[in-house]
Design an enzyme around this catalytic site. Structure first.
Site, PDB file in Angstrom:
ATOM      1  N   ASN A   1      67.572  11.007  17.675  1.00  0.00           N
ATOM      2  CA  ASN A   1      68.790  10.224  17.404  1.00  0.00           C
ATOM      3  C   ASN A   1      69.860  10.944  16.602  1.00  0.00           C
ATOM      4  O   ASN A   1      70.707  10.299  15.985  1.00  0.00           O
ATOM      5  CB  ASN A   1      68.445   8.908  16.694  1.00  0.00           C
ATOM      6  CG  ASN A   1      67.559   8.024  17.503  1.00  0.00           C
ATOM      7  OD1 ASN A   1      67.532   8.100  18.723  1.00  0.00           O
ATOM      8  ND2 ASN A   1      66.808   7.177  16.833  1.00  0.00           N
TER       9      ASN A   1
ATOM     10  N   GLU B   1      66.161  19.824  25.093  1.00  0.00           N
ATOM     11  CA  GLU B   1      64.714  19.600  24.959  1.00  0.00           C
ATOM     12  C   GLU B   1      63.951  20.915  24.856  1.00  0.00           C
ATOM     13  O   GLU B   1      62.867  21.082  25.420  1.00  0.00           O
ATOM     14  CB  GLU B   1      64.180  18.752  26.118  1.00  0.00           C
ATOM     15  CG  GLU B   1      64.885  17.426  26.321  1.00  0.00           C
ATOM     16  CD  GLU B   1      64.682  16.425  25.181  1.00  0.00           C
ATOM     17  OE1 GLU B   1      63.824  16.655  24.297  1.00  0.00           O
ATOM     18  OE2 GLU B   1      65.398  15.402  25.181  1.00  0.00           O
TER      19      GLU B   1
ATOM     20  N   ILE C   1      52.667  15.417  22.851  1.00  0.00           N
ATOM     21  CA  ILE C   1      53.795  15.067  23.715  1.00  0.00           C
ATOM     22  C   ILE C   1      53.580  13.700  24.339  1.00  0.00           C
ATOM     23  O   ILE C   1      52.633  13.484  25.093  1.00  0.00           O
ATOM     24  CB  ILE C   1      54.006  16.130  24.807  1.00  0.00           C
ATOM     25  CG1 ILE C   1      54.355  17.473  24.148  1.00  0.00           C
ATOM     26  CG2 ILE C   1      55.108  15.699  25.771  1.00  0.00           C
ATOM     27  CD1 ILE C   1      54.418  18.637  25.093  1.00  0.00           C
ATOM     28  N   GLN C   2      54.437  12.785  23.964  1.00  0.00           N
ATOM     29  CA  GLN C   2      54.546  11.482  24.609  1.00  0.00           C
ATOM     30  C   GLN C   2      56.029  11.171  24.645  1.00  0.00           C
ATOM     31  O   GLN C   2      56.663  10.963  23.608  1.00  0.00           O
ATOM     32  CB  GLN C   2      53.787  10.394  23.847  1.00  0.00           C
ATOM     33  CG  GLN C   2      53.847   9.064  24.570  1.00  0.00           C
ATOM     34  CD  GLN C   2      53.028   7.979  23.890  1.00  0.00           C
ATOM     35  OE1 GLN C   2      52.346   8.200  22.901  1.00  0.00           O
ATOM     36  NE2 GLN C   2      53.114   6.779  24.428  1.00  0.00           N
TER      37      GLN C   2
ATOM     38  N   CYS D   1      63.147  10.013   6.577  1.00  0.00           N
ATOM     39  CA  CYS D   1      63.100  11.042   5.545  1.00  0.00           C
ATOM     40  C   CYS D   1      61.627  11.318   5.237  1.00  0.00           C
ATOM     41  O   CYS D   1      60.736  10.549   5.621  1.00  0.00           O
ATOM     42  CB  CYS D   1      63.846  10.583   4.287  1.00  0.00           C
ATOM     43  SG  CYS D   1      63.081   9.176   3.445  1.00  0.00           S
TER      44      CYS D   1
END
EC number: 2.7.1.21
Length: 192
Positions: free
Chosen positions: A12, A88, A169-170, A181
């Site tokens: 994000n 990515e 990895i998902q 944080c």
């Protein structure tokens, strides 16, 4: 002189919008950008980079077996490439990073890589590790935790609780991951 750039952040933070923006800037000036993305991230379709705000860009997909240097050389014959941009990049393998180094050093073409650094267990991805080793420039794209501090971790949430075990990895977005944080990642708090 061309360089290998690694621009990382948590989820994000706007990495994909940055990829699209940089590609657009090159193309607006009549330059050609070779844009690549991982075949693993198929949330929005294969061969597409889509930002959370809805802007998208077509991209060539790469997987574990892909030879990026070969793709670059093939595309460069058709039309001179002025840069390589990868979204990515955390999913890259060591051989991919070595191929990117060859593009930079032998072809004098800049390579800009965007991706995560660490996973939800706070461990480095393979691509992140090798980019940290070899990149000429390393830059952080910052975003914030719910508390307002700089987010440094990608917390994985299942049923509203942070999960710190499982497969590295998902693929997922806001429904699965939240940037936190260090304090709130360690505390396990995802909101006030």
């Amino acid at each position: 002189m061309a360089q290998l750039y690694y621009r990382y952040s948590t989820m994000n933070a706007g990495k994909s919008i940055e990829v699209i923006k940089v590609a657009y800037n090159y193309e607006e000036r009549g330059k050609k950008a070779l844009v690549l993305t991982s075949a693993l991230d198929n949330r929005y379709g294969i061969g597409k980079i889509i930002s959370r705000i809805g802007i998208e860009k077509e991209a060539i997909i790469i997987d574990d077996e892909t030879n990026i240097l070969s793709i670059f050389l093939q595309e460069n014959v058709k039309q001179k490439m002025d840069c390589v941009i990868i979204d990515e990049c955390q999913f890259l393998k060591k051989h991919h990073v070595e191929e990117l180094i060859e593009i930079v050093d032998s072809c004098n073409v800049p390579v800009l890589c965007y991706g995560l650094k660490n996973d939800f267990k706070n461990e480095l991805f393979e691509g992140a590790y090798w980019l940290l080793v070899y990149a000429d420039k390393i830059e952080e794209i910052k975003t914030i935790c719910w508390c307002g501090r700089k987010a440094t971790t990608n917390a994985k949430m299942i049923d509203g609780k942070i999960v710190k075990a499982g497969e590295q990895i998902q693929i997922g977005g806001n429904e699965l991951y939240i940037p936190l944080c260090r304090k709130h990642y360690n505390d396990g708090r995802i909101a006030e």
